[in-house]
Design an enzyme around this catalytic site. Structure first.
Site, short mmCIF file in Angstrom:
data_model
loop_
_atom_site.label_atom_id
_atom_site.label_comp_id
_atom_site.label_asym_id
_atom_site.label_seq_id
_atom_site.Cartn_x
_atom_site.Cartn_y
_atom_site.Cartn_z
N GLY A 114 0.82 -1.20 0.00
CA GLY A 114 0.00 0.00 0.00
C GLY A 114 0.86 1.25 0.00
O GLY A 114 2.04 1.22 0.33
N GLY A 171 0.53 5.48 1.06
CA GLY A 171 -0.27 6.57 1.58
C GLY A 171 0.43 7.86 1.27
O GLY A 171 1.48 7.87 0.63
N GLY A 218 3.75 7.56 3.29
CA GLY A 218 4.64 6.41 3.32
C GLY A 218 4.13 5.22 2.54
O GLY A 218 3.07 5.25 1.94
N LYS A 246 5.26 -0.04 7.47
CA LYS A 246 5.10 1.25 6.79
C LYS A 246 6.37 2.09 6.93
O LYS A 246 6.81 2.36 8.03
CB LYS A 246 3.91 2.00 7.37
CG LYS A 246 3.57 3.26 6.58
CD LYS A 246 2.16 3.73 6.84
CE LYS A 246 2.09 4.66 8.03
NZ LYS A 246 0.73 5.09 8.34
N ASP A 297 -9.59 13.77 10.22
CA ASP A 297 -9.50 13.23 8.86
C ASP A 297 -10.38 11.98 8.73
O ASP A 297 -9.95 10.95 8.25
CB ASP A 297 -8.04 12.93 8.53
CG ASP A 297 -7.79 12.90 7.02
OD1 ASP A 297 -8.68 13.34 6.26
OD2 ASP A 297 -6.73 12.43 6.60
#
Ligand SMILES: *[C@@H]1O[C@H](CO)[C@@H](O)[C@H](O)[C@H]1NC(C)=O
Ligand SMILES: *[C@@H]1O[C@H](CO)[C@@H](O)[C@H](O)[C@H]1NC(C)=O
Ligand SMILES: *[C@@H]1O[C@H](CO)[C@@H](O)[C@H](O)[C@H]1NC(C)=O
Ligand SMILES: *[C@@H]1O[C@H](CO)[C@@H](O)[C@H](O)[C@H]1NC(C)=O
Ligand SMILES: *[C@@H]1O[C@H](CO)[C@@H](O)[C@H](O)[C@H]1NC(C)=O
Ligand SMILES: *[C@@H]1O[C@H](CO)[C@@H](O)[C@H](O)[C@H]1NC(C)=O
Ligand SMILES: *[C@@H]1O[C@H](CO)[C@@H](O)[C@H](O)[C@H]1NC(C)=O
Ligand SMILES: *[C@@H]1O[C@H](CO)[C@@H](O)[C@H](O)[C@H]1NC(C)=O
Ligand SMILES: *[C@@H]1O[C@H](CO)[C@@H](O)[C@H](O)[C@H]1NC(C)=O
Length: 897
Positions: free
Chosen positions: A607, A609, A612, A627, A720
């Site tokens: 993944g 983001g 990171g 991460k 968020d």
């Protein structure tokens, strides 16, 4: 994964059973989209759907291709074939660019290769009203697999099917212009095969198998509806398409078994897994001395002579011969016997014969009985493939991965940045120069000058290890000039002129031998030696795991100077972090070396983001993900906030964390088997969230936020809240994640004026944007958006409706239609209770009140949601506090419910 899939089916079935008596069911086909590993794309289609005839879930192609436009075939053309007609009626066509590609990402491990069947359907159907059917080339990866010419198929269709062993992470299927006409594609399918089948005797690399013919012989003797058509999924687990044909050819007499139910022992030895429908019909010759003869060129258009062909023969004895009697088969192919010893068929035992030789230019075979045989020869099915030798080597996989990452990180949308970056040479991507085309091509030069690049210099550049020239001049790159560029062994020219880079120039770059470094025009880059030196800090922090799966995050950062945990909360609260208060029985602290070993040197990315990259790995038996934050001060701060909050706050509706260590920071989250909610609401996701699951998710996430607002002292505002920050575990329970932007109020005041507005467009409280005054009610607003997404399946900003905000869209739909059904996610197929749905919409609308005072608090929302659906039997016991739910952020009193 397979177990998971089955479970979803069971869940869905339960949901279905529970709801069937209450609500109208339009169709249950949506409950069947469990085709393991299938990728099925209806090109040009506007919406995903479950195909009625096959139960195959077809997606739109939005996720797989970035170019081209959608079209419908002319209504005068009838393409309503039973098993694939629907797919033929919509097309994607590519008027621009020489090569346009679909990128498929099959689910095989990084260093596992797998075998796939890849099939593309092409139709024309006079979609453009010009009566001019196109011809073009189809490539898979760098290999030309077919010259598609639809001239003779203008009112029908063509399909190309390839069996290929794939070891790269993605497969590019490309249409290449070969003349003035515009390439179009109707559908694209990928099916995983067992790697033990469809071998050829050819040396590695295995050639591609191009399907020439796949015939289920004998089946036209079956009564309708059998035998008229084709057999495919679900009859065939691999979704091969078996044509029913050839049973009155030249003395081939049908032989049919009434019904066939192979026992599991027989089945397991049969790796080709032919459908029972195919196996239960065969042809037989009139007598023992008469062979079953076949000559391709006599029956069909003659084969391309220069090619090699390969035939698979499938047999099943469906006649029970008297005891002691045997059917013994001999096969010759192009006049050569292909069996080392005759084949003795056993009753109901499937056999596939794959010859040791290929045939050049023609396919003639005789299936005969030997002189000892008591019965004439039979044949149940056969397949003919053309061998396509892999001529060109693709670009090295790591280079491809890196350049694809760079393309996506900077959203580079150059028309020819599709397919393999270097091969074929005439379609190499603009701005790239590649090395030698005799061996594995490598990227040696990358010119992204004046390409509107924004953000930081991406780590992926450092994976292009053959790079000699990197021109990033005249962009808007910011952040530091990263040291990792110095690790590119062959880098000779690095031009970052005219950007917004800041901080010092790493010593390693300055001192790198033979490097011509151009840095002019970066006003904030300090070129002198007066810059403060950066220090590399590696911070592992350690967290709890509740379930079997874990995400472990590690941060490796460069800082202007070493920073202790301070910032948002001030130094007073630092004490929170000086002891581990939730001790898991396992080891808590990891060294960087351990992290390397856990992730196998950051082998697999799962993944990305904003701050990171998440890597996949194993800690012992347990799957973990790690991460790495990009080297940015901002990311560091967000990480710190996350660490601070999660080391103090524990709740089953939030991602849990248990510890830290001094030198390094790492967060371990519970791994969420089903990823984030945004992904699940997207119609690209095959797993459909039922209404009940959605309600559960709404309640879980509301409970998580309620906890932050009401049970944390001082309260925490998440700031968020959005569907991509709501993660789903293996039971589809939701957990609120990503506290990077969260704000902890340092005093008991209700509000806080912040200097910098933060959040995600589409979710931000309009009042907060105007006043800068942050309260818990801003989270309530964002949660209202999340609720609307859960209800409608639309994202916060509807790209398909000219970027309309979801609130506007819902309001206008409700104003126009007045019916709740008009806004409900069509993927629910009407399976929900309208009453409940209206109540949830009502709660959402209350959360979205323009004035924050009018919005409910999160605990009111939780109460409302619980009242909304007592009959839905939602599990509200799941969101209890964990044992160590001590929320004493400021070191004050702890509290529990
Ligand atoms: C490779 O495939 C095997 C068998 O399917 C599986 O057990 C193994 O975990 C895979 N390895 C990787 C790295 O994905
Ligand atoms: C994957 O590849 C790496 C390096 O090539 C190797 O060390 C590792 O054992 C491989 N894993 C599997 C499951 O084959
Ligand atoms: C396509 O097929 C038609 C009819 O068979 C033929 O006349 C035409 O030359 C072909 N086009 C190409 C580009 O091969
Ligand atoms: C492939 O077939 C063989 C033989 O039946 C079986 O042992 C193996 O598990 C199969 N592999 C997969 C990935 O299904
Ligand atoms: C077998 O069938 C063929 C063709 O029908 C015929 O010519 C031949 O005489 C038959 N042979 C026997 C032994 O019946
Ligand atoms: C098949 O058998 C027939 C009759 O026995 C023979 O004439 C023919 O040559 C054979 N064809 C092949 C391809 O073996
Ligand atoms: C199989 O057929 C070939 C060609 O007709 C022949 O030479 C061979 O003897 C046959 N084998 C048996 C066991 O009958
Ligand atoms: C990169 O491309 C630009 C124009 O596109 C050109 O001016 C520049 O010289 C190129 N850089 C290199 C290193 O070739
Ligand atoms: C770096 O790029 C700038 C702008 O594209 C150009 O003017 C300059 O000559 C380049 N420097 C070198 C050494 O190529």
């Amino acid at each position: 994964m397979e177990r998971e899939t089955r479970r979803i089916v069971i869940l869905n079935v339960w949901a279905w059973l529970a709801l069937v008596s209450l609500f109208t069911i339009h169709t249950n086909s949506a409950l069947e989209n469990n085709n393991p590993g299938f990728i099925s794309i209806d090109c040009g289609s506007e919406a995903a759907y479950s195909h009625t005839e096959t139960g195959i879930w077809f997606e739109t192609d939005n996720d797989y291709v970035g170019t081209g436009s959608n079209h419908m075939v002319s209504s005068n053309v009838n393409l309503n074939y039973r098993d694939y007609g629907r797919q033929l009626n919509t097309l994607r066509c590519f008027p621009k660019g020489e090569r346009n590609c679909y990128t498929l990402k099959p689910q095989h491990g990084k260093n596992n290769s797998s075998k796939y069947l890849i099939r593309a359907f092409f139709s024309y159907g006079n979609y453009d009203g010009k009566n001019e059917a196109p011809s073009f080339d189809m490539y898979i990866g760098v290999n030309l697999v077919d010259k598609v010419n639809l001239t003779d198929y203008a009112d029908t269709y063509w399909f190309t099917e390839i069996i290929q062993t794939v070891s790269s992470e993605s497969i590019d299927v490309c249409l290449v212009k070969s003349g003035p006409t515009i390439p179009c594609i109707a559908s694209l399918e990928l099916r995983p095969l067992n790697t033990s089948i469809y071998h050829t005797p050819t040396a590695a690399p295995q050639p591609l198998l191009y399907l020439q013919l796949r015939i289920d012989v004998g089946s036209s003797a079956l009564p309708p509806p059998y035998g008229d058509y084709y057999f495919r999924y679900k009859d065939d687990v691999y979704d091969r398409i078996w044509r029913c044909d050839l049973d009155d050819t030249n003395g081939w007499y049908p032989l049919v078994m009434e019904s066939l139910n192979l026992d599991s022992g027989r089945r397991s030895s049969d790796i080709y897994k032919l459908p029972s429908q195919v196996l239960r019909t065969a042809v037989q010759s009139p007598n023992v001395s008469h062979p079953l003869q076949f000559d391709y060129d006599n029956l069909y258009a003659p084969l391309d002579k220069p090619y090699e062909y390969y035939v698979y023969f499938h047999f099943l004895e469906i006649q029970q011969l008297p005891i002691g009697k045997k059917r013994i088969i001999n096969i010759t192919l192009n006049y050569q016997t292909i069996l080392t010893q005759p084949l003795v068929l056993e009753y109901l035992k499937p056999v596939t014969i794959a010859p040791q030789k290929t045939s050049s230019g023609s396919v003639l075979f005789n299936v005969s009985a030997t002189s000892e045989s008591d019965a004439p020869p039979i044949l149940n099915a056969f397949e003919v493939y053309k061998l396509i030798t892999q001529l060109d080597l693709p670009t090295q996989a790591r280079d491809v991965g890196a350049i694809v990452d760079i393309k996506s990180a900077y959203q580079i949308s150059r028309l020819n940045w599709q397919g393999d970056p270097c091969v074929p040479k005439q379609y190499a991507w603009d701005g790239l120069i590649c090395s030698s085309y005799n061996t594995v091509p490598r990227i040696t030069s990358l010119n992204l000058s004046s390409s509107n690049l924004k953000g930081q210099i991406n780590m992926s550049f450092s994976y292009l290890t053959e790079l000699e020239i990197l021109d990033l001049s005249q962009n808007e790159l910011e952040g530091s000039l990263p040291e990792f560029l110095a690790q590119l062994p062959k880098l000779k020219i690095l031009n970052v002129t005219g950007n917004k880079l800041s901080g010092p120039i790493p010593k390693a770059l300055k001192e790198k031998a033979d490097l011509q470094l151009s840095v002019e025009g970066n006003p904030y880059l300090c070129t002198s030696s007066t810059c403060r030196k950066r220090k590399k800090v590696v911070i592992p922090l350690v967290v709890t795991f509740v379930g079997a799966f874990i995400i472990l995050s590690i941060v490796s950062l460069s800082f202007l100077r070493r920073r202790r945990l301070q910032g948002v909360m001030g130094t007073k609260k630092l004490s929170c972090f000086n002891k581990i208060e939730y001790v898991n029985s396992n080891k808590q602290e990891f060294t960087y070396a351990e992290v390397l070993s856990i992730t196998n040197n950051f082998e697999k990315v799962v993944g990305k983001g904003a701050y990171g990259t998440v890597y996949y790995g194993f800690k012992g038996e347990t799957q973990v993900a790690v991460k790495i934050l990009s080297p940015s001060t901002q990311g560091f701060q967000q990480f710190q906030t996350e660490a601070k909050i999660l080391t103090r706050v524990h709740h089953t509706c939030l991602t849990p964390l248990i510890g830290y260590c001094n030198e390094a920071t790492a967060l371990i989250y519970k791994y969420m088997a089903y990823g984030d909610l945004a992904n699940h609401l997207s119609d690209k996701n095959q797993i459909l969230l039922s209404w009940k699951q959605r309600l559960q998710i709404a309640l879980d996430s509301a409970t998580g936020l309620e906890y932050l607002h009401k049970y944390c002292k001082p309260p925490i505002v998440h700031r968020d809240v959005k569907t991509s920050n709501i993660l789903l575990d293996e039971d589809f329970h939701a957990k609120v994640s990503d506290f990077g932007l969260s704000k902890i109020f340092s005093n008991e005041c209700d509000t806080h004026v912040l200097t910098k507005i933060a959040g995600t467009p589409g979710y931000m409280d309009p009042e907060y944007q105007i006043t800068n005054k942050l309260t818990e009610k801003s989270d309530v607003y964002s949660f209202g958006i999340v609720l609307l997404e859960i209800i409608t399946g639309h994202p916060a900003i509807l790209k398909t409706h000219e970027n309309t905000h979801i609130v506007q869209w819902v309001n206008s739909m409700l104003a126009d239609e007045g019916e709740i059904d008009s806004i409900m996610d069509p993927r629910l197929q009407g399976i929900y209770d309208s009453e409940t749905a209206s109540q949830v919409v009502h709660v959402a609308m209350a959360c979205l009140a323009p004035s924050s005072i009018k919005r409910p608090t999160m605990d009111q929302v939780v109460k409302e949601l619980k009242q909304c659906f007592p009959m839905e039997n939602i599990d509200d016991s799941i969101c209890i506090f964990t044992e160590f739910s001590v929320a004493s952020i400021s070191g004050e009193s702890s509290l529990a419910r």
